[in-house]
Design a protein around this motif. Sequence first.
Motif, PDB file in Angstrom:
ATOM      1  N   LYS A  16     143.486  72.474  90.170  1.00 42.30           N
ATOM      2  CA  LYS A  16     143.670  71.714  91.418  1.00 42.30           C
ATOM      3  C   LYS A  16     144.751  72.348  92.291  1.00 42.30           C
ATOM      4  O   LYS A  16     144.574  72.524  93.489  1.00 42.30           O
ATOM      5  N   VAL A  17     145.866  72.689  91.667  1.00 41.75           N
ATOM      6  CA  VAL A  17     146.967  73.320  92.402  1.00 41.75           C
ATOM      7  C   VAL A  17     146.527  74.675  92.951  1.00 41.75           C
ATOM      8  O   VAL A  17     146.822  75.018  94.094  1.00 41.75           O
ATOM      9  N   ALA A  18     145.807  75.431  92.149  1.00 43.29           N
ATOM     10  CA  ALA A  18     145.330  76.751  92.586  1.00 43.29           C
ATOM     11  C   ALA A  18     144.386  76.619  93.777  1.00 43.29           C
ATOM     12  O   ALA A  18     144.480  77.388  94.737  1.00 43.29           O
ATOM     13  N   GLN A  19     143.505  75.643  93.724  1.00 44.72           N
ATOM     14  CA  GLN A  19     142.562  75.439  94.822  1.00 44.72           C
ATOM     15  C   GLN A  19     143.289  75.049  96.112  1.00 44.72           C
ATOM     16  O   GLN A  19     142.975  75.552  97.189  1.00 44.72           O
ATOM     17  N   GLU A  41     152.512  73.990  68.581  1.00 38.46           N
ATOM     18  CA  GLU A  41     152.476  75.161  69.462  1.00 38.46           C
ATOM     19  C   GLU A  41     151.419  76.183  69.047  1.00 38.46           C
ATOM     20  O   GLU A  41     150.690  76.705  69.901  1.00 38.46           O
ATOM     21  N   SER A  42     151.301  76.494  67.778  1.00 36.23           N
ATOM     22  CA  SER A  42     150.326  77.511  67.356  1.00 36.23           C
ATOM     23  C   SER A  42     148.899  77.068  67.668  1.00 36.23           C
ATOM     24  O   SER A  42     148.066  77.883  68.089  1.00 36.23           O
ATOM     25  N   TYR A  43     148.605  75.786  67.483  1.00 38.39           N
ATOM     26  CA  TYR A  43     147.271  75.268  67.828  1.00 38.39           C
ATOM     27  C   TYR A  43     147.053  75.344  69.336  1.00 38.39           C
ATOM     28  O   TYR A  43     145.977  75.699  69.804  1.00 38.39           O
ATOM     29  N   LEU A  44     148.098  74.991  70.092  1.00 38.19           N
ATOM     30  CA  LEU A  44     148.011  75.038  71.547  1.00 38.19           C
ATOM     31  C   LEU A  44     147.744  76.468  72.020  1.00 38.19           C
ATOM     32  O   LEU A  44     146.899  76.693  72.890  1.00 38.19           O
ATOM     33  N   GLN A  45     148.441  77.429  71.437  1.00 36.94           N
ATOM     34  CA  GLN A  45     148.244  78.841  71.805  1.00 36.94           C
ATOM     35  C   GLN A  45     146.804  79.284  71.503  1.00 36.94           C
ATOM     36  O   GLN A  45     146.170  79.961  72.319  1.00 36.94           O
ATOM     37  N   ASN A  46     146.282  78.880  70.341  1.00 41.35           N
ATOM     38  CA  ASN A  46     144.906  79.238  69.980  1.00 41.35           C
ATOM     39  C   ASN A  46     143.897  78.607  70.931  1.00 41.35           C
ATOM     40  O   ASN A  46     142.938  79.261  71.350  1.00 41.35           O
ATOM     41  N   CYS A  47     144.109  77.355  71.275  1.00 39.69           N
ATOM     42  CA  CYS A  47     143.218  76.660  72.215  1.00 39.69           C
ATOM     43  C   CYS A  47     143.288  77.319  73.589  1.00 39.69           C
ATOM     44  O   CYS A  47     142.260  77.485  74.255  1.00 39.69           O
ATOM     45  N   TRP A  48     144.494  77.679  74.005  1.00 37.56           N
ATOM     46  CA  TRP A  48     144.675  78.333  75.306  1.00 37.56           C
ATOM     47  C   TRP A  48     143.898  79.658  75.346  1.00 37.56           C
ATOM     48  O   TRP A  48     143.180  79.940  76.302  1.00 37.56           O
ATOM     49  N   THR A  49     144.048  80.460  74.318  1.00 31.32           N
ATOM     50  CA  THR A  49     143.370  81.757  74.257  1.00 31.32           C
ATOM     51  C   THR A  49     141.860  81.585  74.360  1.00 31.32           C
ATOM     52  O   THR A  49     141.188  82.301  75.101  1.00 31.32           O
ATOM     53  N   TRP A  50     141.328  80.621  73.626  1.00 34.39           N
ATOM     54  CA  TRP A  50     139.893  80.363  73.645  1.00 34.39           C
ATOM     55  C   TRP A  50     139.435  79.854  75.016  1.00 34.39           C
ATOM     56  O   TRP A  50     138.471  80.358  75.584  1.00 34.39           O
ATOM     57  N   ALA A  51     140.125  78.855  75.546  1.00 32.65           N
ATOM     58  CA  ALA A  51     139.718  78.232  76.810  1.00 32.65           C
ATOM     59  C   ALA A  51     139.905  79.161  78.003  1.00 32.65           C
ATOM     60  O   ALA A  51     139.117  79.118  78.953  1.00 32.65           O
ATOM     61  N   ALA A  52     140.939  80.010  77.973  1.00 39.29           N
ATOM     62  CA  ALA A  52     141.210  80.917  79.096  1.00 39.29           C
ATOM     63  C   ALA A  52     140.068  81.897  79.307  1.00 39.29           C
ATOM     64  O   ALA A  52     139.786  82.295  80.436  1.00 39.29           O
ATOM     65  N   LYS A  53     139.378  82.255  78.241  1.00 47.91           N
ATOM     66  CA  LYS A  53     138.243  83.174  78.349  1.00 47.91           C
ATOM     67  C   LYS A  53     137.056  82.522  79.066  1.00 47.91           C
ATOM     68  O   LYS A  53     136.181  83.217  79.568  1.00 47.91           O
ATOM     69  N   LYS A  54     137.042  81.219  79.110  1.00 50.05           N
ATOM     70  CA  LYS A  54     135.917  80.485  79.684  1.00 50.05           C
ATOM     71  C   LYS A  54     136.146  80.069  81.142  1.00 50.05           C
ATOM     72  O   LYS A  54     135.246  79.555  81.776  1.00 50.05           O
ATOM     73  N   ARG A  55     137.354  80.275  81.633  1.00 42.04           N
ATOM     74  CA  ARG A  55     137.685  79.891  83.008  1.00 42.04           C
ATOM     75  C   ARG A  55     138.270  81.108  83.722  1.00 42.04           C
ATOM     76  O   ARG A  55     139.359  81.582  83.371  1.00 42.04           O
ATOM     77  N   PRO A  56     137.569  81.599  84.737  1.00 32.63           N
ATOM     78  CA  PRO A  56     138.001  82.826  85.426  1.00 32.63           C
ATOM     79  C   PRO A  56     139.434  82.791  85.951  1.00 32.63           C
ATOM     80  O   PRO A  56     140.118  83.812  85.930  1.00 32.63           O
ATOM     81  N   LEU A  57     139.905  81.639  86.380  1.00 31.14           N
ATOM     82  CA  LEU A  57     141.260  81.522  86.915  1.00 31.14           C
ATOM     83  C   LEU A  57     142.315  81.923  85.882  1.00 31.14           C
ATOM     84  O   LEU A  57     143.369  82.446  86.216  1.00 31.14           O
TER      85      LEU A  57
END
Length: 114
Positions: A16-19, A41-57
């Motif tokens: 939203k902020v980016a848009q 934190e380690s779970y959050l980092q793993n989730c971030w890595t996975w989800a970031a690949k799915k969202r171009p931003l």
Amino acid sequence: MHELGVTFHIMDQLEKVAQENDVERVRKVVLELGEVSTVIESYLQNCWTWAAKKRPLFEKAELIVETLPAVTYCEDCGKTYPTVEHGKTCPFCGSGQTYLLHGNEFNIKEIEVQ
């Protein structure tokens, strides 16, 4: 694992902020994570890595986590102490009349964009 939901929430807010600001890429996100926030934190980092690949931003966005210490206040003696080390019982006077001052925060502190 609620860290995946937390990750999606962060990314939704940042999208939203980016848009609103015509941002095409996020390079880095800095989060403040309280020591007793219940987010691992380690779970959050793993989730971030996975989800970031799915969202171009966020495709190559780095997630930095700064841990904020948990501090508890004792109402009987007026002192503060490290929560994780001592729990709800004041190490100075033995009172259980205590409450958490900080350490359960979860804040987006900084965003670096391209």
